[in-house]
Write a protein that holds these residues in place. Structure first.
Motif, short mmCIF file in Angstrom:
data_model
loop_
_atom_site.label_atom_id
_atom_site.label_comp_id
_atom_site.label_asym_id
_atom_site.label_seq_id
_atom_site.Cartn_x
_atom_site.Cartn_y
_atom_site.Cartn_z
N GLY A 184 -8.76 -46.06 37.76
CA GLY A 184 -8.25 -46.06 36.64
C GLY A 184 -8.03 -47.27 36.01
N GLU A 185 -7.60 -48.22 36.74
CA GLU A 185 -7.51 -49.58 36.14
C GLU A 185 -8.76 -50.10 35.50
OE1 GLU A 185 -3.41 -50.98 38.71
OE2 GLU A 185 -5.36 -52.04 38.94
N ASN A 186 -9.92 -49.67 36.79
CA ASN A 186 -11.19 -50.24 36.25
C ASN A 186 -11.90 -49.61 35.19
OD1 ASN A 186 -11.26 -51.92 38.62
ND2 ASN A 186 -12.12 -50.28 39.83
N GLU A 187 -11.47 -48.30 34.82
CA GLU A 187 -11.97 -47.56 33.82
C GLU A 187 -11.36 -48.09 32.29
OE1 GLU A 187 -12.69 -43.29 36.11
OE2 GLU A 187 -11.24 -43.49 34.64
N ASP A 188 -10.09 -48.47 32.74
CA ASP A 188 -9.43 -48.96 31.37
C ASP A 188 -10.05 -50.22 30.89
OD1 ASP A 188 -7.89 -46.90 31.39
OD2 ASP A 188 -6.08 -47.46 32.34
N SER A 189 -10.14 -51.14 32.35
CA SER A 189 -10.71 -52.43 31.76
C SER A 189 -12.10 -52.17 31.39
CB SER A 189 -10.89 -53.18 33.39
OG SER A 189 -11.65 -54.38 33.07
N GLY A 190 -13.04 -51.30 31.83
CA GLY A 190 -14.22 -51.09 31.18
C GLY A 190 -14.14 -50.78 29.73
N SER A 191 -13.22 -49.78 29.39
CA SER A 191 -13.00 -49.42 28.01
C SER A 191 -12.51 -50.51 27.14
CB SER A 191 -11.82 -48.20 27.94
OG SER A 191 -12.18 -47.22 28.73
N GLU A 192 -11.72 -51.38 27.79
CA GLU A 192 -11.19 -52.48 26.92
C GLU A 192 -12.39 -53.55 26.56
OE1 GLU A 192 -7.87 -56.14 27.40
OE2 GLU A 192 -7.80 -54.48 28.93
N SER A 193 -13.24 -53.79 27.80
CA SER A 193 -14.37 -54.42 27.57
C SER A 193 -15.46 -54.13 26.37
CB SER A 193 -15.12 -54.74 29.06
OG SER A 193 -16.35 -55.41 28.75
N ALA A 194 -15.45 -52.60 26.51
CA ALA A 194 -16.34 -52.26 25.49
C ALA A 194 -15.74 -52.32 24.16
CB ALA A 194 -16.73 -50.39 25.67
N ASP A 195 -14.53 -52.06 24.03
CA ASP A 195 -13.79 -52.21 22.47
C ASP A 195 -13.99 -53.69 22.22
OD1 ASP A 195 -13.07 -49.58 22.75
OD2 ASP A 195 -11.10 -49.87 23.50
N ASN A 196 -13.79 -54.71 22.89
CA ASN A 196 -13.78 -55.84 22.61
C ASN A 196 -15.32 -56.22 22.13
OD1 ASN A 196 -11.28 -56.51 23.29
ND2 ASN A 196 -11.58 -57.44 25.31
N SER A 197 -16.44 -55.56 22.87
CA SER A 197 -17.52 -55.81 22.44
C SER A 197 -17.86 -55.38 21.13
CB SER A 197 -18.58 -55.15 23.38
OG SER A 197 -20.05 -55.21 23.04
N ASP A 198 -17.36 -53.85 20.89
CA ASP A 198 -17.65 -53.53 19.45
C ASP A 198 -17.19 -54.37 18.56
OD1 ASP A 198 -19.20 -51.36 20.38
OD2 ASP A 198 -17.08 -50.04 20.61
N GLU A 199 -15.54 -55.15 18.71
CA GLU A 199 -15.19 -55.94 17.73
C GLU A 199 -15.92 -57.06 17.58
OE1 GLU A 199 -11.27 -56.72 19.21
OE2 GLU A 199 -10.55 -54.54 19.10
N GLN A 200 -16.58 -57.41 18.52
CA GLN A 200 -17.50 -58.77 18.33
C GLN A 200 -18.66 -58.29 17.40
OE1 GLN A 200 -18.30 -60.02 22.28
NE2 GLN A 200 -16.22 -60.77 22.83
N ASN A 201 -19.20 -57.15 17.76
CA ASN A 201 -20.32 -56.76 16.86
C ASN A 201 -20.07 -56.55 15.60
OD1 ASN A 201 -21.86 -57.06 19.11
ND2 ASN A 201 -21.85 -54.92 19.84
N ILE A 202 -18.79 -56.40 14.83
CA ILE A 202 -18.62 -56.09 13.51
C ILE A 202 -18.04 -57.26 12.77
CG2 ILE A 202 -17.97 -53.72 13.99
CD1 ILE A 202 -14.85 -54.52 13.53
N GLU A 203 -18.41 -58.45 13.17
CA GLU A 203 -18.23 -59.67 12.43
C GLU A 203 -19.18 -60.81 12.89
OE1 GLU A 203 -13.43 -59.99 11.76
OE2 GLU A 203 -14.26 -61.09 13.20
N VAL A 204 -19.43 -61.63 12.03
CA VAL A 204 -20.34 -62.83 12.43
C VAL A 204 -19.94 -63.89 11.68
CG1 VAL A 204 -21.99 -62.32 10.25
CG2 VAL A 204 -22.82 -63.52 12.15
N THR A 205 -20.25 -65.13 12.28
CA THR A 205 -19.60 -66.38 11.69
C THR A 205 -21.02 -67.28 11.61
OG1 THR A 205 -17.66 -66.30 12.91
CG2 THR A 205 -18.19 -68.45 12.31
N LEU A 206 -20.96 -67.55 10.29
CA LEU A 206 -22.26 -68.28 10.04
C LEU A 206 -21.70 -69.78 8.89
CD1 LEU A 206 -24.35 -65.38 8.32
CD2 LEU A 206 -24.83 -66.70 10.44
N ASP A 207 -22.78 -70.61 9.01
CA ASP A 207 -22.56 -71.70 8.08
C ASP A 207 -22.89 -71.51 6.80
OD1 ASP A 207 -21.99 -74.25 7.63
OD2 ASP A 207 -23.49 -75.37 7.96
N SER A 208 -22.08 -71.92 5.78
CA SER A 208 -22.32 -71.52 4.40
C SER A 208 -22.18 -72.84 3.48
CB SER A 208 -21.42 -70.63 3.63
OG SER A 208 -20.06 -71.01 3.50
N GLN A 209 -22.52 -72.54 2.39
CA GLN A 209 -22.19 -73.90 1.14
C GLN A 209 -20.73 -74.22 1.31
OE1 GLN A 209 -24.50 -75.23 -0.32
NE2 GLN A 209 -23.68 -76.35 -2.07
#
Length: 319
Positions: free
Chosen positions: A24-49
Protein backbone atom coordinates in the motif's frame (compact mmCIF):
# COMPACT_ATOMS: atom_id res chain seq x y z
CA UNK A 1 1.95 -29.02 18.84
CA UNK A 2 -1.31 -27.05 18.74
CA UNK A 3 0.48 -24.13 20.43
CA UNK A 4 3.21 -24.23 17.78
CA UNK A 5 0.62 -24.25 15.01
CA UNK A 6 -1.17 -21.34 16.69
CA UNK A 7 1.93 -19.16 16.81
CA UNK A 8 2.86 -20.20 13.28
CA UNK A 9 -0.58 -19.09 12.04
CA UNK A 10 -0.29 -15.80 13.93
CA UNK A 11 3.15 -15.26 12.45
CA UNK A 12 1.94 -15.89 8.91
CA UNK A 13 -0.98 -13.51 9.38
CA UNK A 14 1.36 -10.83 10.68
CA UNK A 15 3.67 -11.33 7.70
CA UNK A 16 0.77 -11.07 5.26
CA UNK A 17 -0.44 -7.84 6.92
CA UNK A 18 3.08 -6.43 6.84
CA UNK A 19 3.50 -7.19 3.13
CA UNK A 20 0.08 -5.69 2.37
CA UNK A 21 1.02 -2.52 4.25
CA UNK A 22 4.29 -2.24 2.35
CA UNK A 23 2.46 -2.74 -0.92
CA UNK A 24 0.00 0.00 0.00
CA UNK A 25 2.83 2.37 0.82
CA UNK A 26 4.47 1.63 -2.53
CA UNK A 27 1.17 2.29 -4.33
CA UNK A 28 0.73 5.57 -2.45
CA UNK A 29 4.31 6.49 -3.28
CA UNK A 30 3.69 5.68 -6.95
CA UNK A 31 0.48 7.74 -6.98
CA UNK A 32 2.25 10.64 -5.33
CA UNK A 33 5.06 10.40 -7.89
CA UNK A 34 2.52 10.41 -10.73
CA UNK A 35 0.75 13.41 -9.19
CA UNK A 36 4.06 15.26 -8.92
CA UNK A 37 4.83 14.40 -12.54
CA UNK A 38 1.45 15.81 -13.64
CA UNK A 39 2.09 18.99 -11.67
CA UNK A 40 5.47 19.41 -13.37
CA UNK A 41 3.86 19.03 -16.79
CA UNK A 42 1.33 21.82 -16.33
CA UNK A 43 3.96 24.54 -15.85
CA UNK A 44 7.00 25.67 -17.78
CA UNK A 45 9.73 28.13 -16.82
CA UNK A 46 11.22 30.19 -19.64
CA UNK A 47 13.49 33.17 -20.10
CA UNK A 48 11.66 36.28 -21.32
CA UNK A 49 12.16 40.00 -21.87
CA UNK A 50 11.20 40.39 -18.21
CA UNK A 51 13.56 37.66 -16.99
CA UNK A 52 12.66 34.14 -15.97
CA UNK A 53 8.92 33.48 -15.79
CA UNK A 54 6.79 30.43 -14.95
CA UNK A 55 3.67 29.88 -17.04
CA UNK A 56 0.83 27.36 -17.19
CA UNK A 57 0.99 24.99 -20.17
CA UNK A 58 -2.71 24.14 -19.93
CA UNK A 59 -4.05 27.64 -20.65
CA UNK A 60 -7.13 27.71 -22.87
CA UNK A 61 -8.03 31.41 -23.19
CA UNK A 62 -4.84 32.68 -24.85
CA UNK A 63 -4.13 36.16 -26.15
CA UNK A 64 -1.12 36.92 -28.40
CA UNK A 65 -1.99 40.10 -30.33
CA UNK A 66 -0.56 40.27 -33.89
CA UNK A 67 1.08 36.87 -33.42
CA UNK A 68 -2.01 34.74 -33.85
CA UNK A 69 -0.27 33.14 -36.84
CA UNK A 70 1.94 31.08 -34.51
CA UNK A 71 -1.04 30.05 -32.37
CA UNK A 72 -3.10 28.92 -35.36
CA UNK A 73 -0.11 27.04 -36.80
CA UNK A 74 0.03 25.08 -33.54
CA UNK A 75 -3.69 24.33 -33.62
CA UNK A 76 -4.71 26.91 -31.01
CA UNK A 77 -7.57 29.39 -31.42
CA UNK A 78 -6.92 32.63 -29.49
CA UNK A 79 -9.57 34.22 -27.30
CA UNK A 80 -9.25 37.48 -29.27
CA UNK A 81 -7.53 38.64 -32.46
CA UNK A 82 -5.43 41.73 -33.20
CA UNK A 83 -7.10 44.64 -34.99
CA UNK A 84 -6.60 48.29 -35.84
CA UNK A 85 -10.16 49.51 -36.04
CA UNK A 86 -11.72 47.36 -38.77
CA UNK A 87 -8.35 46.21 -40.13
CA UNK A 88 -7.37 42.65 -39.27
CA UNK A 89 -4.98 40.00 -40.58
CA UNK A 90 -7.30 38.81 -43.34
CA UNK A 91 -5.24 35.78 -44.32
CA UNK A 92 -6.07 34.18 -40.94
CA UNK A 93 -9.82 34.66 -41.24
CA UNK A 94 -10.45 31.13 -42.43
CA UNK A 95 -9.53 30.07 -38.88
CA UNK A 96 -10.42 33.20 -36.90
CA UNK A 97 -13.62 34.53 -38.50
CA UNK A 98 -15.64 33.89 -35.33
CA UNK A 99 -12.99 35.24 -32.92
CA UNK A 100 -13.72 38.72 -31.47
CA UNK A 101 -11.29 41.59 -32.07
CA UNK A 102 -9.08 43.37 -29.59
CA UNK A 103 -7.50 46.72 -30.40
CA UNK A 104 -3.79 46.63 -31.22
CA UNK A 105 -2.71 48.60 -28.12
CA UNK A 106 -4.38 46.12 -25.74
CA UNK A 107 -6.69 48.39 -23.70
CA UNK A 108 -6.92 46.95 -20.20
CA UNK A 109 -10.71 46.98 -20.13
CA UNK A 110 -10.86 45.01 -23.38
CA UNK A 111 -8.32 42.50 -22.08
CA UNK A 112 -10.37 42.01 -18.92
CA UNK A 113 -13.54 41.48 -20.95
CA UNK A 114 -11.94 38.52 -22.75
CA UNK A 115 -10.84 36.87 -19.46
CA UNK A 116 -7.55 35.40 -20.74
CA UNK A 117 -5.62 32.88 -18.68
CA UNK A 118 -2.41 33.53 -20.64
CA UNK A 119 -1.15 36.71 -22.34
CA UNK A 120 1.79 36.81 -24.80
CA UNK A 121 3.18 40.23 -25.71
CA UNK A 122 5.90 41.69 -27.96
CA UNK A 123 9.16 43.00 -26.50
CA UNK A 124 8.19 46.62 -27.29
CA UNK A 125 5.89 47.18 -24.33
CA UNK A 126 5.61 50.93 -25.00
CA UNK A 127 3.08 50.21 -27.76
CA UNK A 128 0.56 48.83 -25.26
CA UNK A 129 -1.84 50.83 -23.13
CA UNK A 130 -0.97 48.91 -19.97
CA UNK A 131 2.30 47.93 -18.33
CA UNK A 132 3.66 44.44 -17.80
CA UNK A 133 2.51 44.62 -14.17
CA UNK A 134 -0.99 45.62 -15.32
CA UNK A 135 -1.35 42.62 -17.61
CA UNK A 136 0.26 40.24 -15.11
CA UNK A 137 -2.52 41.09 -12.64
CA UNK A 138 -5.06 39.89 -15.20
CA UNK A 139 -3.31 36.65 -16.23
CA UNK A 140 0.17 35.07 -16.41
CA UNK A 141 2.03 37.16 -18.98
CA UNK A 142 4.97 36.32 -21.22
CA UNK A 143 6.91 39.09 -22.99
CA UNK A 144 8.86 37.86 -25.99
CA UNK A 145 12.48 38.85 -26.39
CA UNK A 146 13.20 41.03 -29.42
CA UNK A 147 14.70 38.15 -31.41
CA UNK A 148 11.55 36.09 -30.83
CA UNK A 149 9.23 38.98 -31.74
CA UNK A 150 11.08 39.44 -35.04
CA UNK A 151 11.57 35.78 -36.02
CA UNK A 152 8.43 33.70 -36.59
CA UNK A 153 10.46 30.49 -36.57
CA UNK A 154 11.63 31.19 -33.03
CA UNK A 155 8.04 32.05 -32.12
CA UNK A 156 6.89 28.59 -33.21
CA UNK A 157 9.56 27.06 -30.99
CA UNK A 158 8.84 29.28 -27.97
CA UNK A 159 5.06 29.08 -28.30
CA UNK A 160 5.40 25.31 -28.54
CA UNK A 161 7.17 25.27 -25.18
CA UNK A 162 4.68 27.66 -23.57
CA UNK A 163 1.67 25.65 -24.78
CA UNK A 164 3.11 22.19 -24.14
CA UNK A 165 3.13 21.56 -27.91
CA UNK A 166 6.82 21.05 -28.63
CA UNK A 167 6.16 17.96 -30.78
CA UNK A 168 3.57 19.89 -32.80
CA UNK A 169 6.02 22.79 -33.26
CA UNK A 170 8.66 20.43 -34.60
CA UNK A 171 6.13 18.76 -36.88
CA UNK A 172 4.84 21.97 -38.50
CA UNK A 173 8.37 23.27 -39.04
CA UNK A 174 9.42 20.02 -40.71
CA UNK A 175 6.36 20.22 -42.96
CA UNK A 176 7.12 23.84 -43.81
CA UNK A 177 10.75 23.05 -44.67
CA UNK A 178 9.58 20.29 -47.00
CA UNK A 179 7.17 22.73 -48.66
CA UNK A 180 9.99 25.21 -49.22
CA UNK A 181 12.25 22.54 -50.66
CA UNK A 182 9.60 21.33 -53.10
CA UNK A 183 8.47 24.83 -54.12
CA UNK A 184 12.05 26.00 -54.67
CA UNK A 185 12.64 23.19 -57.14
CA UNK A 186 9.35 23.80 -58.98
CA UNK A 187 9.88 27.54 -59.30
CA UNK A 188 13.48 27.18 -60.39
CA UNK A 189 12.43 24.72 -63.09
CA UNK A 190 9.68 27.11 -64.22
CA UNK A 191 11.46 30.47 -64.39
CA UNK A 192 15.18 29.81 -63.87
CA UNK A 193 17.04 33.12 -63.41
CA UNK A 194 14.10 35.36 -64.31
CA UNK A 195 13.54 38.14 -61.77
CA UNK A 196 10.49 38.66 -59.59
CA UNK A 197 9.31 41.72 -57.66
CA UNK A 198 6.37 42.45 -55.37
CA UNK A 199 4.61 45.81 -55.02
CA UNK A 200 1.97 46.72 -52.46
CA UNK A 201 -0.46 49.36 -53.74
CA UNK A 202 -2.54 51.13 -51.11
CA UNK A 203 -4.50 54.19 -52.06
CA UNK A 204 -2.36 55.73 -54.76
CA UNK A 205 0.95 54.86 -53.10
CA UNK A 206 3.32 52.06 -54.07
CA UNK A 207 5.60 50.12 -51.75
CA UNK A 208 8.27 47.96 -53.36
CA UNK A 209 9.28 44.99 -51.19
CA UNK A 210 12.95 44.92 -50.31
CA UNK A 211 14.55 41.48 -50.09
CA UNK A 212 13.86 41.07 -46.35
CA UNK A 213 10.59 42.99 -46.10
CA UNK A 214 7.79 40.84 -44.66
CA UNK A 215 7.09 37.75 -46.79
CA UNK A 216 9.53 38.83 -49.49
CA UNK A 217 12.08 37.05 -47.31
CA UNK A 218 10.40 33.81 -48.36
CA UNK A 219 10.59 34.79 -52.03
CA UNK A 220 14.24 35.76 -52.11
CA UNK A 221 15.99 34.10 -49.16
CA UNK A 222 14.19 30.77 -48.86
CA UNK A 223 13.11 30.09 -52.44
CA UNK A 224 16.21 31.68 -53.95
CA UNK A 225 14.30 33.70 -56.57
CA UNK A 226 16.37 36.38 -58.28
CA UNK A 227 15.63 39.98 -57.25
CA UNK A 228 15.76 42.72 -59.91
CA UNK A 229 18.44 45.41 -59.58
CA UNK A 230 16.07 48.05 -58.23
CA UNK A 231 15.03 45.77 -55.38
CA UNK A 232 18.65 44.94 -54.62
CA UNK A 233 19.51 48.64 -54.49
CA UNK A 234 16.80 49.26 -51.87
CA UNK A 235 17.80 46.30 -49.72
CA UNK A 236 20.48 46.06 -47.06
CA UNK A 237 19.58 47.29 -43.62
CA UNK A 238 15.80 47.37 -43.80
CA UNK A 239 14.57 50.07 -41.44
CA UNK A 240 11.28 49.95 -39.60
CA UNK A 241 9.98 52.80 -41.75
CA UNK A 242 8.73 51.64 -45.14
CA UNK A 243 8.56 54.50 -47.61
CA UNK A 244 6.48 54.60 -50.81
CA UNK A 245 8.27 54.65 -54.14
CA UNK A 246 7.38 57.06 -56.94
CA UNK A 247 5.86 55.96 -60.23
CA UNK A 248 8.88 57.44 -62.00
CA UNK A 249 11.19 55.23 -59.91
CA UNK A 250 9.03 52.19 -60.64
CA UNK A 251 9.75 52.73 -64.32
CA UNK A 252 13.28 51.49 -63.51
CA UNK A 253 11.91 48.13 -62.33
CA UNK A 254 13.27 45.67 -64.86
CA UNK A 255 11.50 42.66 -63.37
CA UNK A 256 10.34 39.74 -65.49
CA UNK A 257 7.45 39.05 -63.11
CA UNK A 258 5.62 41.41 -60.74
CA UNK A 259 3.14 40.56 -58.02
CA UNK A 260 0.88 43.58 -57.53
CA UNK A 261 -0.78 43.37 -54.13
CA UNK A 262 -3.87 45.55 -53.98
CA UNK A 263 -7.36 45.24 -52.58
CA UNK A 264 -10.09 45.17 -55.19
CA UNK A 265 -10.85 48.66 -56.53
CA UNK A 266 -7.61 50.16 -55.18
CA UNK A 267 -6.73 53.41 -56.97
CA UNK A 268 -3.15 52.27 -57.56
CA UNK A 269 -4.24 49.54 -59.97
CA UNK A 270 -5.96 52.05 -62.26
CA UNK A 271 -2.98 54.41 -61.99
CA UNK A 272 -0.61 51.73 -63.26
CA UNK A 273 -2.97 50.57 -65.99
CA UNK A 274 -3.15 54.16 -67.32
CA UNK A 275 0.58 54.84 -67.04
CA UNK A 276 2.55 54.51 -70.28
CA UNK A 277 5.73 54.52 -68.18
CA UNK A 278 4.58 51.48 -66.21
CA UNK A 279 3.18 49.73 -69.26
CA UNK A 280 6.62 49.86 -70.87
CA UNK A 281 8.27 47.83 -68.07
CA UNK A 282 9.20 44.20 -68.98
CA UNK A 283 6.60 42.53 -66.74
CA UNK A 284 3.75 44.72 -68.02
CA UNK A 285 4.79 44.36 -71.66
CA UNK A 286 4.86 40.57 -71.35
CA UNK A 287 1.58 40.35 -69.40
CA UNK A 288 3.37 39.02 -66.36
CA UNK A 289 1.91 41.33 -63.71
CA UNK A 290 -0.21 39.30 -61.30
CA UNK A 291 -2.80 41.14 -59.21
CA UNK A 292 -3.55 39.67 -55.76
CA UNK A 293 -6.54 41.22 -54.01
CA UNK A 294 -5.56 40.00 -50.54
CA UNK A 295 -2.10 41.33 -49.72
CA UNK A 296 -2.28 40.50 -46.00
CA UNK A 297 -0.13 37.36 -46.04
CA UNK A 298 2.55 39.26 -47.98
CA UNK A 299 2.61 42.12 -45.50
CA UNK A 300 3.01 39.86 -42.47
CA UNK A 301 5.51 37.33 -41.21
CA UNK A 302 4.52 33.93 -39.88
CA UNK A 303 4.39 30.28 -40.82
CA UNK A 304 0.90 30.49 -42.29
CA UNK A 305 1.69 33.80 -44.04
CA UNK A 306 4.79 32.21 -45.56
CA UNK A 307 2.88 29.12 -46.71
CA UNK A 308 0.20 31.25 -48.37
CA UNK A 309 2.86 33.37 -50.08
CA UNK A 310 4.48 30.21 -51.44
CA UNK A 311 1.07 29.09 -52.73
CA UNK A 312 0.65 32.45 -54.53
CA UNK A 313 4.05 32.08 -56.17
CA UNK A 314 3.37 28.53 -57.29
CA UNK A 315 -0.04 29.47 -58.74
CA UNK A 316 1.32 32.20 -61.02
CA UNK A 317 4.91 31.19 -61.73
CA UNK A 318 4.56 27.44 -62.24
CA UNK A 319 2.31 26.78 -65.23
Amino acid sequence: MRICRYFLTIGLLALILLLAACGGENEDSGSESADNSDEQNIEVTLDSQQGEVTLPTDAEAIMAPYHEDALVALGVTPVAKWAIGESIQDYLEEDLKDVPKIEWNMPLEQVLNHSPDLIILEHGLDSYEGTYEDYKKIAPTYVMKEEVTNDWRKQIEVFGKILGKEDKAEQVMNQYNEKVKSAKEEINNAIGNETVAAIWATGNQFFLFEENRHSAEVLYSELGVQAPELVQSLSGDVEAQWNPISLEKLSELKADHVFLLASEGEQGIETLENSSVWQSTPAAENDQVYVLNDPSNWTNKGLIAAEKTIDDLLEFLVK
